[in-house]
Design a protein around this motif. Structure first.
Motif, PDB file in Angstrom:
ATOM      1  N   HIS A 159       0.779  10.677  -4.117  1.00 57.47           N
ATOM      2  CA  HIS A 159       1.975  11.658  -4.023  1.00 57.47           C
ATOM      3  C   HIS A 159       1.747  12.890  -4.522  1.00 57.47           C
ATOM      4  O   HIS A 159       2.392  13.681  -5.348  1.00 57.47           O
ATOM      5  CB  HIS A 159       3.270  10.985  -4.717  1.00 57.47           C
ATOM      6  CG  HIS A 159       2.865  10.728  -6.405  1.00 57.47           C
ATOM      7  ND1 HIS A 159       2.212   9.759  -6.693  1.00 57.47           N
ATOM      8  CD2 HIS A 159       3.410  11.273  -7.114  1.00 57.47           C
ATOM      9  CE1 HIS A 159       2.039   9.668  -7.908  1.00 57.47           C
ATOM     10  NE2 HIS A 159       2.805  10.707  -8.435  1.00 57.47           N
TER      11      HIS A 159
ATOM     12  N   GLU B 141       6.075   4.988  -9.510  1.00 62.37           N
ATOM     13  CA  GLU B 141       6.660   3.799  -8.808  1.00 62.37           C
ATOM     14  C   GLU B 141       7.970   3.558  -9.526  1.00 62.37           C
ATOM     15  O   GLU B 141       8.149   2.896 -10.382  1.00 62.37           O
ATOM     16  CB  GLU B 141       5.778   2.608  -9.363  1.00 62.37           C
ATOM     17  CG  GLU B 141       4.582   2.592  -8.506  1.00 62.37           C
ATOM     18  CD  GLU B 141       4.463   2.529  -7.026  1.00 62.37           C
ATOM     19  OE1 GLU B 141       5.617   1.917  -6.400  1.00 62.37           O
ATOM     20  OE2 GLU B 141       3.467   2.508  -6.267  1.00 62.37           O
TER      21      GLU B 141
ATOM     22  N   GLU C 183      10.582   2.382  -8.635  1.00 61.34           N
ATOM     23  CA  GLU C 183      11.243   1.029  -8.448  1.00 61.34           C
ATOM     24  C   GLU C 183      10.852  -0.302  -9.168  1.00 61.34           C
ATOM     25  O   GLU C 183      11.591  -1.030  -9.224  1.00 61.34           O
ATOM     26  CB  GLU C 183      11.077   0.698  -6.881  1.00 61.34           C
ATOM     27  CG  GLU C 183      11.812   1.361  -6.040  1.00 61.34           C
ATOM     28  CD  GLU C 183      11.020   2.626  -5.501  1.00 61.34           C
ATOM     29  OE1 GLU C 183      11.341   3.237  -4.533  1.00 61.34           O
ATOM     30  OE2 GLU C 183       9.985   2.766  -6.116  1.00 61.34           O
TER      31      GLU C 183
ATOM     32  N   LYS D  56       7.596   5.888   1.604  1.00 59.47           N
ATOM     33  CA  LYS D  56       8.479   5.373   0.459  1.00 59.47           C
ATOM     34  C   LYS D  56       9.873   6.022   0.581  1.00 59.47           C
ATOM     35  O   LYS D  56      10.774   5.243   0.439  1.00 59.47           O
ATOM     36  CB  LYS D  56       7.820   5.952  -0.919  1.00 59.47           C
ATOM     37  CG  LYS D  56       6.637   5.146  -1.229  1.00 59.47           C
ATOM     38  CD  LYS D  56       6.382   5.354  -2.552  1.00 59.47           C
ATOM     39  CE  LYS D  56       5.178   4.689  -3.347  1.00 59.47           C
ATOM     40  NZ  LYS D  56       4.666   4.635  -4.689  1.00 59.47           N
TER      41      LYS D  56
ATOM     42  N   SER E 152      11.734   4.128   3.368  1.00 58.02           N
ATOM     43  CA  SER E 152      12.251   2.741   3.096  1.00 58.02           C
ATOM     44  C   SER E 152      13.581   2.623   2.481  1.00 58.02           C
ATOM     45  O   SER E 152      14.577   1.988   2.569  1.00 58.02           O
ATOM     46  CB  SER E 152      11.169   1.853   2.276  1.00 58.02           C
ATOM     47  OG  SER E 152      11.466   0.795   1.853  1.00 58.02           O
TER      48      SER E 152
END
Length: 438
Positions: free
Chosen positions: A82, A332, A334, A90, A93
């Motif tokens: 990133h 991350e 999530e 990402k 999604s």
């Protein structure tokens, strides 16, 4: 109709929409032991506190889904990480789930499970959550969110702070809790003129706490909430017993020689300790590669605001980028927060059209005085390992001259209350313990 009459009519329509159906529902949640019942009746009549309930029209949710379905996507990034920003796969999604699986009504229910209110302070309607503890002698506490956050990032600490006995604490460590939305964020009104900088918000928060009947209280914040709490500490209004922050302002604490090296891009001074050198290197990396968002909003909030107001995917990318950078699980988000939690916050910004207005606090702060006086009232600091700037205690004492608590914990990031609510709550109990009255 004149421009002024049109503006007044718009404001009245907005208030009518926000307050529709609020009174019965909010008072049913509150019950008899409310702060309103404790406050002076003449003050309430004069200062006009309204119960509030979130009720977003179905048409707004349909419009959001249609916009998501019509997204025009850019080409994918040309790197494998990133480094160029949010990765296409990402975000696609997340947006796919936003369009087909996410349920805003569950987010509404989260908010409406707590007593919410509007009150007008200095010409603006301020939204806030207010939960009183059932425990005697609870300490009043106001917690302020940051950007790109909202009251959603604070809801998980309501239980641990107001009812500590159910979360591993003692009754004597309970808090009455006030969670306001910063002007221009969430359901608080958007300023129509300039001047709503952290100092002005700090003064408004003191008005709010005293309007609720709290003669003595403490303040806490991270991100902009920390800057606002610092401003309250400098103002030191009567009744403010102390502050706690989980984010320290770099400009107020870095020694002058180190700050000069950072500004000029020079190497770190040779006499730094290992810990100080690590802080210097991280600060340099942030200024070189992670500060662009603040530079844009500090100078051109209106320009970036058009995309944030018109494209829900543009808004999501702008926010997801900072979530990924700042959570403890770097890159991350999530792994630190659920997709629903991430989208609750982003959807709130979209539905209230506050992507632009929330960014203006950066401009307001940049336009203000850059010189910061030391904070002489009791102050407490918790350093979470995923925070962007983690200065040593000796640096923190440069601004907090009465530092009563300093602790480094082993997990949690920039959104500490959101990521680690139990640990965050335990830190606040320990930090404010010396300030409680017998």
């Amino acid at each position: 109709m004149t421009a002024e009459e049109t503006a007044n009519a718009s404001a009245l329509s907005r208030r009518a929409l926000l307050l529709n159906g609020a009174a019965v529902a909010a008072f049913a949640v509150l019950g008899p032991a409310t702060a309103l019942a404790q406050a002076d009746a003449t003050t309430l009549e004069a200062d006009d506190i309204h119960p509030f309930r979130v009720e977003i029209p179905a048409a707004a949710l349909l419009d959001l889904r249609q916009r998501l379905a019509a997204t025009r996507w850019p080409d994918p990034e040309t790197v494998d990480d990133h480094a160029q920003g949010v990765q296409l796969a990402k975000l696609q999604s997340l947006v796919r789930y936003w369009e087909t699986g996410y349920d805003w009504r569950k987010a509404e229910a989260k908010l409406n499970a707590f007593p919410q209110f509007l009150t007008n302070i200095d010409g603006l309607d301020i939204h806030f959550v207010h939960v009183r503890s059932r425990h005697a002698n609870a300490l009043p506490l106001i917690i302020t969110h940051g950007w790109p956050g909202s009251v959603f990032e604070l809801l998980k600490v309501v239980g641990p702070l107001t009812d500590p006995t159910a979360h591993g604490g003692n009754a004597v460590e309970a808090f009455h809790l006030v969670l306001p939305s910063i002007p221009g964020f969430g359901f608080s009104e958007k300023p129509k003129g300039t001047g709503w900088n952290p100092g002005r918000i700090a003064r408004a928060w003191d008005v709010l706490m005293k309007r609720l009947g709290y003669r003595e209280y403490v303040s806490q914040g991270g991100d902009w909430g920390a800057i606002i709490s610092d401003a309250m500490g400098r103002q030191a209004p009567p009744g403010l017993l102390g502050i706690h922050v989980n984010r320290i302002e770099r400009a107020t604490t870095i020694p002058p020689d180190i700050a000069k090296a950072l500004r000029s891009g020079d190497p770190a001074p040779a006499d730094l300790t290992v810990e100080e050198r690590a802080v210097f290197d991280e600060a340099m990396a942030f200024l070189n590669k992670g500060f662009g968002y603040a530079a844009i909003m500090g100078t051109r909030p209106q320009t970036i605001g058009y995309g944030l107001a018109d494209s829900p995917v543009g808004l999501a990318a702008w926010f997801y980028d900072k979530l990924a950078d700042w959570v403890f699980t770097r890159g991350e988000p999530e792994r630190a927060l659920s997709r629903d939690e991430i989208l609750d916050n982003i959807t709130l910004y979209w539905l209230t059209n506050t992507g632009t207005s929330s960014g203006r606090i950066y401009w307001e702060n940049s336009a203000g005085n850059s010189k910061f006086a030391p904070i002489a009232i009791p102050a407490a600091v918790t350093i979470f390992p995923g925070e962007v700037y983690r200065p040593p205690k000796s640096w923190a004492e440069r601004v907090y001259t009465k530092l009563i608590y300093y602790n480094r914990v082993d997990k949690g990031g920039h959104f500490a209350a959101w990521e680690e609510p139990e640990l965050f709550s335990a830190e606040l109990r320990a930090a404010f313990r010396p300030l409680r009255r017998p």
